[in-house]
Design an enzyme around this catalytic site. Structure first.
Site, PDB file in Angstrom:
ATOM      1  NE  ARG A 257      -1.980   2.080   3.613  1.00  0.00           N
ATOM      2  CZ  ARG A 257      -1.936   1.850   4.684  1.00  0.00           C
ATOM      3  NH1 ARG A 257      -2.187   0.843   5.363  1.00  0.00           N
ATOM      4  NH2 ARG A 257      -1.202   2.661   5.360  1.00  0.00           N
ATOM      5  CG  HIS A 261      -6.563   2.793   6.545  1.00  0.00           C
ATOM      6  ND1 HIS A 261      -6.672   1.271   5.868  1.00  0.00           N
ATOM      7  CD2 HIS A 261      -7.543   2.901   6.851  1.00  0.00           C
ATOM      8  CE1 HIS A 261      -8.323   1.158   6.412  1.00  0.00           C
ATOM      9  NE2 HIS A 261      -8.589   1.936   6.980  1.00  0.00           N
ATOM     10  CE1 TYR A 270       1.251   2.736   8.582  1.00  0.00           C
ATOM     11  CE2 TYR A 270       0.025   4.356   9.780  1.00  0.00           C
ATOM     12  CZ  TYR A 270       0.061   3.682   8.721  1.00  0.00           C
ATOM     13  OH  TYR A 270      -0.881   3.751   7.725  1.00  0.00           O
TER      14      TYR A 270
END
Lengths: 359, 325
Positions: A257, A261, A270
């Site tokens: 990805r 998100h 993160y």
């Protein structure tokens, strides 16, 4: 008494197109120039639609959106492997599968703008609406596949789930049911390495996600999810098996990805730029472009003309989305097959206060 | 023919399986075993494993796969063995079964009937006797039905199996084998969304449904001997509820006692009394009362009799309400 091995299993990995766009001669499927170009163009359109969606959200013209960036190949190639009578149930990150099935773009923009009508897909697209609660759509896919099998018309069902989704109970229950019922189902795990902020390594201790199929008696394979040819080949084979009564298949497509998100997420919290940059080198579109170029199916002009077409298509769809006037009465109309007396009363109350519309 | 409620439901499923090839029964032990309550007894032998299917043990998938089947035009009838196990499938009911029509603006609808034996009173283990109806009534998009007699069960289930909406059919376990009554052999339907006046009266409205109905009828008969003439309203369908019948009855009698075994707080009686207050407040001659399970965890079988409403509590509530001037 004896101790003996009662089961042994293994999982294959399939890559056909390497990162430089070179195809393995032995593995390369014999696909027509037409389908190769369709695949490429769907990936291009997906990236453009995706980019536009993020921009619309940033401009406040659309709601929260889940970007596809970097994962164009999985949803596109898998959906193009479907036959006309097959069905698809993607997640919110494979909406390019809907595009492949002929769902008009404006429906997707409408959905992300928060208009229910966006999920009212036209007949014949054989597309089922995705579910927001992770993995909860998988039993639906099994049920749909069951119905297709019952109808006896050699149709198959294709569905997707993320790496995070493989931790859900519904994932396991669904694979188990699919195995026992031997339904014509293909489940593609889109392992994009991140379930919001939780990495693949913290999602499961199993070496691959594909191997989870072994536990349910379901054939499984891992493929390079940024390799459209590998995805297409694996899904096509699985669909052929499904249609011919050989039951379900589990495919893990390994991808990444590249973006957030959703537009409400900040991935810099993160994960490292270094990791993201590593994956940039494996871009599915770049790779396919090189492949087409080698096959003399790509020119700069060809891509520019395609992009021009897509840009027009997207603008028209956005205009339709923005012109759509919803009716607040609709919230009362589709609860049950008929508007109950109770709801009629509440609808009248709604009208009294908001009949002239809300700012 | 005199049938128990379990037999009446079985007879209905038999008739409906024969009538509509799209109907499929599925669930844990519903096939060879005929279901833990034997409600599907004999149907596997008659219709085969394609129509009466034993599934793996997973409630969420039983309901979830039924959703997929129903969306494709089949009419699945999933069975959950006991109410306390329906929670593993609750997210499927809440997130999808209740919403598919709305989510897709009518493109996909879910004509399925989720059968759940509900309520206590059969001296079973923990999680085998829960008053769960409020959890389902709280979901717009689901029709919730709770039959009260063998005759009612057969007619209501036949209607549920023709419904365009997803139905949660709550079968009162306590009444499965409680008694037999005359049930016509031929097919008949009882409309969903319509309550019935189980006993006409003029002094007070006793409003109930499902498992408590026979007990309330007995209490009403005894009260009549004592000079009070209660009307008994059996709601049949809890959602969409027939508020007109409730309101009319209370306007006539001026008094109301609502009875159910689910816990008191946010039990269905809360909603029923709120509706009475909205629609019949000025006809009331006394504050409405409710007789329900306590707001406790339902005791294990040794103590369960102290939990459920019974005739003594119901009659006392009626008398207290009647005593108000």
């Amino acid at each position: 008494m004896a101790r003996r091995r009662v089961y042994e299993g293994s999982v294959d990995y399939l890559q056909i197109l390497n990162e430089k766009g070179v195809a393995d001669k032995k593995l390369e499927p014999k696909l027509s120039p037409g389908i190769l170009k369709t695949m490429f163009e769907l990936m291009l359109l997906t990236r453009a639609y995706d980019d536009k969606s993020v921009k619309l959200q940033r401009q406040g013209r659309m709601g929260t959106y889940a970007p596809i960036l970097g994962q164009e190949a999985v949803g596109a190639a898998a959906a193009l492997a479907l036959g006309k009578d097959d069905w698809v149930l993607p997640t919110y990150r494979e909406t390019q599968a809907y595009i492949a099935r002929g769902v008009p773009l404006e429906k997707l923009f409408m959905y992300w703008k928060g208009i229910e009508e966006g999920m009212n897909f036209p007949e014949g697209t054989n597309s089922f609406p995705f579910a927001i609660p992770i993995g909860t759509h998988l039993p639906h896919a099994v049920g749909i596949a069951f119905a297709l099998k019952r109808a006896g018309r050699k149709q198959a069902m294709l569905t997707f789930v993320g790496d995070g989704g493989t931790s859900q109970g519904d994932f396991h229950e669904s694979l188990n049911f699919a195995g026992v019922w031997q339904v014509p189902l293909v489940v593609v795990i889109v392992n994009n390495h991140w379930a919001i902020s939780v990495p693949r390594s913290e999602q499961s201790a199993s070496a691959t996600l594909a191997q989870k199929g072994l536990g349910y008696g379901i054939p499984c394979i891992q493929v390079d999810g940024n390799d459209a040819l590998a995805v297409y080949k694996a899904v096509s084979d699985a669909l052929i098996n499904a249609r011919s009564g050989k039951g379900p298949t589990l495919i893990e497509a390994v991808t990444y990805r590249m973006s957030m998100h959703t537009t409400a997420d900040d991935p810099t919290k993160y994960r490292s730029d270094k990791e993201v940059n590593e994956w940039k080198k494996r871009d599915p579109i770049e790779r396919f472009r090189k492949y087409l170029q080698k096959k003399k199916l790509w020119t700069k002009n060809y891509e520019a003309r395609a992009m021009e077409r897509f840009s027009k298509q997207i603008d028209e769809a956005v205009a339709k989305m923005e012109a759509y006037k919803g009716d607040p009465h609709d919230m009362f109309k589709y609860v049950w097959s008929e508007i109950t007396d109770n709801l009629k009363e509440q609808m009248a109350e709604m009208e009294k206060f908001y009949g002239a519309g809300k700012p | 023919m005199k049938l128990t409620m379990a037999q009446a439901i079985n007879a209905c499923l038999d008739q409906e399986l024969a009538r509509d090839r799209k109907i499929i029964l599925l669930g844990e032990d519903v096939g060879v075993d005929g279901g833990v309550f034997r409600v599907t007894e004999g149907l596997y032998a008659k219709y085969g494993k394609e129509r009466v299917m034993d599934t793996p043990l997973a409630e969420s998938a039983i309901v979830g796969t039924s959703i997929g089947m129903a969306a494709m035009g089949l009419r699945p009838v999933p069975e959950i063995q006991f109410d306390g196990f329906s929670f593993m499938a609750y997210h499927q009911v809440l997130c999808h079964m209740a919403r598919m029509r709305n989510r897709t603006r009518g493109r996909f609808t879910l004509p399925l009937v989720l059968r759940i034996p509900y309520g206590g009173g059969i001296k079973a283990l923990e999680h085998h006797g829960e008053g769960i109806e409020s959890l389902y009534i709280h979901l717009p998009g689901i029709v919730v039905v709770a039959p009260s007699t063998p005759y009612e069960a057969k007619g209501l289930l036949a209607s549920a199996l023709e419904s365009k909406d997803p139905v949660v059919f709550l079968e009162p376990k306590k009444l499965y084998r409680a008694y037999k009554e005359e049930v016509p052999e031929e097919r008949y339907t009882i409309p969903l969304g319509k309550a019935r006046i189980a006993k006409e009266g003029k002094d007070i409205s006793m409003i109930t449904y499902g498992a408590q109905t026979p007990m309330v009828m007995e209490a009403a008969a005894e009260l009549e001997q004592e000079g009070i003439n209660p009307e008994v309203v059996d709601l049949r369908t809890l959602n969409p509820c027939d508020w007109d019948t409730v309101t009319e009855s209370v306007r006539k009698t001026g008094r109301a006692v609502v009875v159910h075994e689910a816990v008191k707080t946010l039990g269905f009686a809360s909603e029923i009394i709120a509706r009475i207050n909205e629609k019949a407040f000025y006809h009331l001659q006394a504050a409405p009362k409710r007789v329900t399970g306590w707001d406790t965890i339902i005791p294990l079988l040794a103590g369960e009799d102290y939990f459920f409403p019974d005739k003594s509590r119901v009659k006392a509530a009626v008398k207290e309400t009647m005593a108000e001037k």
